[in-house]
Scaffold this active site. Sequence first.
Site, PDB file in Angstrom:
ATOM      1  N   CYS A 174       3.207  -5.313  -0.887  1.00 26.47           N
ATOM      2  CA  CYS A 174       3.225  -4.124  -1.810  1.00 26.47           C
ATOM      3  C   CYS A 174       4.181  -3.239  -1.146  1.00 26.47           C
ATOM      4  CB  CYS A 174       2.022  -3.492  -1.946  1.00 26.47           C
ATOM      5  SG  CYS A 174       1.271  -3.223  -0.232  1.00 26.47           S
ATOM      6  N   GLU A 217      -1.554  -0.512  -5.713  1.00 27.07           N
ATOM      7  CA  GLU A 217      -0.523  -0.810  -7.052  1.00 27.07           C
ATOM      8  C   GLU A 217      -0.694   0.225  -7.992  1.00 27.07           C
ATOM      9  OE1 GLU A 217       1.243  -3.629  -7.446  1.00 27.07           O
ATOM     10  OE2 GLU A 217       0.705  -4.503  -5.645  1.00 27.07           O
TER      11      GLU A 217
END
Length: 143
Positions: free
Chosen positions: A2, A114
Site C-alpha cells: 500500500c 486504503e
Amino acid sequence: MCGRYYNRAEKQRIAEAMQARSPEPFEVRPSYNVAPQSFQPVVKLGRDGERELAVMRWGLIPFWAKPDAKIGRGKSPVPRALVNARAETVQTSAAFREAFQRRRCLVPASGFYEWMKLDGKNRQPYAVTVAGKDVIAFAGLWE
C-alpha cells in the site's frame, strides 16, 4: 503493498512475532503514518541463514541504477516511484527482478490504509488490520 501503513508494535514484540533476532541496536517507535522514504524495521535472512531485524529505507533503488535516492521517490528517469511492486510483474520487471530472486524480506506492520473516493476531490482513509493480530507482515524486496 500500500501507500501508507502503521506499526504500533515495539521492537521486542516484532522480533517475537517474526521469530527474528536483532543483532543491531536500534529503536522502533510506533508510527501511525509510515510513508515512503522513511526508515523502518524489516526481517531478512542474515549471513548465517537466520531471520534478523534490520532497518531499511522504503524505496527501492535497483542494483543497476546510480545510487541516487531520487529513484526511490519517483523523481528520476526510472518510471514510477519504486515503492510498490505488482505481483503480476515483479518477477519480470527489470527494476525488481534481481531483488525478487535473491533479496526478499518481510515488512512488519500492524495494519495499512486504503482510501475510498468520496467525490471528485475528497478521499477517506480506512485502516485495515487482521483481527487479534498486533503484528502482520507484507512481502518486501531490498537492494
